[in-house]
Scaffold this motif. Sequence first.
Motif, PDB file in Angstrom:
ATOM      1  N   VAL C  16      -9.369  22.098  -7.360  1.00  0.00           N
ATOM      2  CA  VAL C  16     -10.414  21.092  -7.550  1.00  0.00           C
ATOM      3  C   VAL C  16     -11.384  21.099  -6.377  1.00  0.00           C
ATOM      4  N   ALA C  17     -10.798  21.159  -5.156  1.00  0.00           N
ATOM      5  CA  ALA C  17     -11.591  21.259  -3.939  1.00  0.00           C
ATOM      6  C   ALA C  17     -12.714  20.249  -3.851  1.00  0.00           C
ATOM      7  N   VAL C  18     -12.408  19.025  -4.160  1.00  0.00           N
ATOM      8  CA  VAL C  18     -13.394  17.954  -3.962  1.00  0.00           C
ATOM      9  C   VAL C  18     -12.762  16.812  -3.172  1.00  0.00           C
ATOM     10  N   VAL C  19     -13.567  15.845  -2.824  1.00  0.00           N
ATOM     11  CA  VAL C  19     -13.039  14.686  -2.086  1.00  0.00           C
ATOM     12  C   VAL C  19     -11.986  13.985  -2.932  1.00  0.00           C
ATOM     13  N   GLY C  20     -11.033  13.366  -2.267  1.00  0.00           N
ATOM     14  CA  GLY C  20     -10.003  12.643  -3.014  1.00  0.00           C
ATOM     15  C   GLY C  20      -8.680  13.332  -2.859  1.00  0.00           C
ATOM     16  N   CYS C  21      -8.670  14.624  -3.055  1.00  0.00           N
ATOM     17  CA  CYS C  21      -7.423  15.354  -2.948  1.00  0.00           C
ATOM     18  C   CYS C  21      -6.783  15.181  -1.584  1.00  0.00           C
ATOM     19  N   ALA C  22      -7.560  15.369  -0.569  1.00  0.00           N
ATOM     20  CA  ALA C  22      -7.040  15.334   0.785  1.00  0.00           C
ATOM     21  C   ALA C  22      -6.573  13.922   1.147  1.00  0.00           C
ATOM     22  N   THR C  23      -7.139  12.890   0.505  1.00  0.00           N
ATOM     23  CA  THR C  23      -6.820  11.526   0.890  1.00  0.00           C
ATOM     24  C   THR C  23      -5.608  10.981   0.147  1.00  0.00           C
ATOM     25  N   LYS C  24      -5.102  11.714  -0.839  1.00  0.00           N
ATOM     26  CA  LYS C  24      -3.948  11.206  -1.597  1.00  0.00           C
ATOM     27  C   LYS C  24      -2.679  11.740  -0.969  1.00  0.00           C
ATOM     28  N   PRO C  25      -2.002  10.923  -0.150  1.00  0.00           N
ATOM     29  CA  PRO C  25      -0.822  11.420   0.547  1.00  0.00           C
ATOM     30  C   PRO C  25       0.357  11.623  -0.400  1.00  0.00           C
ATOM     31  N   THR C  26       1.221  12.551  -0.034  1.00  0.00           N
ATOM     32  CA  THR C  26       2.422  12.789  -0.840  1.00  0.00           C
ATOM     33  C   THR C  26       3.414  11.662  -0.631  1.00  0.00           C
ATOM     34  N   ASP C  27       4.418  11.623  -1.489  1.00  0.00           N
ATOM     35  CA  ASP C  27       5.448  10.599  -1.411  1.00  0.00           C
ATOM     36  C   ASP C  27       6.148  10.615  -0.055  1.00  0.00           C
ATOM     37  N   ALA C  28       6.440  11.823   0.427  1.00  0.00           N
ATOM     38  CA  ALA C  28       7.131  11.946   1.717  1.00  0.00           C
ATOM     39  C   ALA C  28       6.251  11.434   2.853  1.00  0.00           C
ATOM     40  N   GLU C  29       4.954  11.723   2.744  1.00  0.00           N
ATOM     41  CA  GLU C  29       4.029  11.237   3.785  1.00  0.00           C
ATOM     42  C   GLU C  29       3.957   9.706   3.778  1.00  0.00           C
ATOM     43  N   VAL C  30       3.940   9.127   2.584  1.00  0.00           N
ATOM     44  CA  VAL C  30       3.891   7.667   2.475  1.00  0.00           C
ATOM     45  C   VAL C  30       5.153   7.057   3.092  1.00  0.00           C
ATOM     46  N   SER C  31       6.306   7.657   2.795  1.00  0.00           N
ATOM     47  CA  SER C  31       7.568   7.171   3.372  1.00  0.00           C
ATOM     48  C   SER C  31       7.535   7.204   4.888  1.00  0.00           C
ATOM     49  N   ALA C  32       7.068   8.324   5.423  1.00  0.00           N
ATOM     50  CA  ALA C  32       7.006   8.473   6.878  1.00  0.00           C
ATOM     51  C   ALA C  32       6.070   7.424   7.467  1.00  0.00           C
ATOM     52  N   LYS C  33       4.954   7.199   6.801  1.00  0.00           N
ATOM     53  CA  LYS C  33       3.992   6.206   7.287  1.00  0.00           C
ATOM     54  C   LYS C  33       4.590   4.801   7.247  1.00  0.00           C
ATOM     55  N   ALA C  34       5.313   4.502   6.168  1.00  0.00           N
ATOM     56  CA  ALA C  34       5.921   3.175   6.038  1.00  0.00           C
ATOM     57  C   ALA C  34       6.902   2.932   7.183  1.00  0.00           C
ATOM     58  N   THR C  35       7.738   3.935   7.472  1.00  0.00           N
ATOM     59  CA  THR C  35       8.721   3.798   8.547  1.00  0.00           C
ATOM     60  C   THR C  35       8.021   3.593   9.891  1.00  0.00           C
ATOM     61  N   GLN C  36       6.962   4.372  10.101  1.00  0.00           N
ATOM     62  CA  GLN C  36       6.199   4.257  11.338  1.00  0.00           C
ATOM     63  C   GLN C  36       5.548   2.882  11.448  1.00  0.00           C
ATOM     64  N   MET C  37       4.967   2.423  10.350  1.00  0.00           N
ATOM     65  CA  MET C  37       4.240   1.149  10.347  1.00  0.00           C
ATOM     66  C   MET C  37       5.181  -0.033  10.593  1.00  0.00           C
ATOM     67  N   LEU C  38       6.401   0.073  10.073  1.00  0.00           N
ATOM     68  CA  LEU C  38       7.366  -1.011  10.312  1.00  0.00           C
ATOM     69  C   LEU C  38       7.600  -1.175  11.812  1.00  0.00           C
ATOM     70  N   LYS C  39       7.678  -0.036  12.518  1.00  0.00           N
ATOM     71  CA  LYS C  39       7.991  -0.097  13.945  1.00  0.00           C
ATOM     72  C   LYS C  39       6.890  -0.766  14.766  1.00  0.00           C
ATOM     73  N   THR C  40       5.660  -0.746  14.255  1.00  0.00           N
ATOM     74  CA  THR C  40       4.581  -1.378  15.014  1.00  0.00           C
ATOM     75  C   THR C  40       4.280  -2.781  14.489  1.00  0.00           C
ATOM     76  N   SER C  41       5.011  -3.222  13.494  1.00  0.00           N
ATOM     77  CA  SER C  41       4.706  -4.509  12.869  1.00  0.00           C
ATOM     78  C   SER C  41       5.715  -5.605  13.213  1.00  0.00           C
ATOM     79  N   PHE C  42       6.751  -5.253  13.944  1.00  0.00           N
ATOM     80  CA  PHE C  42       7.765  -6.246  14.323  1.00  0.00           C
ATOM     81  C   PHE C  42       7.823  -6.340  15.828  1.00  0.00           C
ATOM     82  N   LYS C  43       8.338  -7.475  16.314  1.00  0.00           N
ATOM     83  CA  LYS C  43       8.653  -7.555  17.744  1.00  0.00           C
ATOM     84  C   LYS C  43      10.080  -8.056  17.925  1.00  0.00           C
TER      85      LYS C  43
END
Lengths: 103, 274, 208
Positions: C16-43
């Motif tokens: 397809v090579a258009v905008v949008g593809c690059a911005t749609k993260p894979t499931d594994a990427e979303v999981s990694a981001k969620a784990t990372q985000m939790l660590k910066t959201s609690f004290k």
Amino acid sequence: MADPMRIRASVVGDATEVKVLMNHEMETGQRKDSAGKVIPAWFIQTVTATHNGKPVLAAQWGPAISKNPFLSFKFKGGAKGDKVQITWVDNRGDKRTDEATIA
Amino acid sequence: MSKSPLRVRARGILLSAATALAVGAAFAQTSAVDEIAKYRSALQEGNPAELWEARGEGLWKTPRGPNKVTFEKCDLGLGPGVVKGAYAQLPRYFADADRVMDLETRLVWCMVKLQGFTEADAKKNPFGGPNRKSDIEALVAFITSESRGVKMNVAGTHPKEDEAYRIGEKMFFFRGGPHDFACATCHAEDSKRIRLQDLPNLVKQAGAQKAYTTWPAYRVSQGELRSFQWRLYDCFRQQRFPELEFTSDASIALTMFLAKNANGAAFDAPAIKR
Amino acid sequence: MNMRIIGWTVAACAAVAVVGCATKPTDAEVSAKATQMLKTSFKARGQAGLDRLDQDETQKLCTEYATAVPPKDVVTKVEKANFAAIKWPADGKYLGDWKKGERVAQEGRGKQFSDDPKGPVGGNCYACHQLAPQEVSYGTIGPSLYQFGKLRGYNDEVRKYAYGKIWNAEAYNACTLMPRFGHSGILSEEQVRDLVALLMDPDSPVNK
């Protein structure tokens, strides 16, 4: 100073129904804070209501009434546009008066 | 139930006594649940949340902060100062902040950018207590009350909104802490209870709708109006997690997940809960 | 399997090579981001440090398979590792005092950042299970345990099972909702024994 009450008054048949929400801690004097110190009693002691200046309700309250109390009562008479006034006084001598127009 | 009839006959006398006991307990419990339902409906009239709504409306219209301006230029997503229906489309992506925000995050943003508060001051008192009224909770009460009856319509179409939704979903199932708890431990099955409290199934639309559209709520047991940020904060406390930071990215992502799952239902809060 | 999905996504993006593809993260990427985000959201607060967000192997696997049935090898792996980690009572006695067990089952406090780190800490069993029939305020997340011992038999095998299950439920049922009370340091050996007594003592109200 205490926060205002919310008062609603409306004609229902030959009576006027009044509903009042009051802002108050209503502390019983029986509770302790996290340090184990008794939290002093602080509650509304008297409530009075007038219709166009004439008393229609007088109540004595105690610490058994909940925080942020809700009071609902009816009195005979009253017409659209009349004024209903509610006053409470607490055990610290703090008081608050608010008014509503009958709808 | 897989009680074999053979065993029933063999221990007839003993079992019938046990059955009588069980029926008695079941009866006591049904009636307890009924009584709680009655108590809840009795509370509907005269919800003290109105006191917060009134105070919040005053705060919305009063010039505040070092800049002495009102919230009238604050854009909650439907244009500057528009409150009606604004909560039903949140959280959403805001281009000016380049971030997905829920209501509380947006209020803090407006307090900082428009009214000139420091961020620390704006976030100082997110959840009220005795003699410590929270302005944020009052504003939340007022703004959410202006979406009562409006159908939830969270877009979730912007790439950042979609990402927040997907991250929120992952967090919902994240197991951690000494108890291995996730949100899903209690909120991913139908018709479950913790003690006598019914638990909504938040991964199904009906459950998410019923739960999300009844927050914020006046909690009678606390004598306080509680926002959705508080709901998440206190769930994590009971999950034995550390303390969720007010308006943190995780709180927004989870709100996005739950709010969007509630799409289509009429918003019906501030509510009143035990 | 995972590799194939990633490969397919990359191919589709290239085509397809258009905008949008690059911005749609894979499931594994979303999981990694969620784990990372939790660590910066609690004290950290009170006894609840940020290390509570660091998942052990069991938590990791059970998060990964939270919305699916975990594959057989994962089930075996989780159950084996957790079973091996069970600390059995040194004297081989599984039964404590059911009266104390009832108090542990009722107690809901413990391990929250708002709780006193000095205790009390309970099992809060009634939050999820029916136990003694006198207590009508019980939850339904777990099965009813009413007549636990009476139905299964008052023998050492069942007593040992009850002890092990309370100590580490993941050893018997991978990715169960039940906490690992002994393994994770929530309850002491004595408290677990008292709970076993609540379930297994013929005199316990649970078996009446």
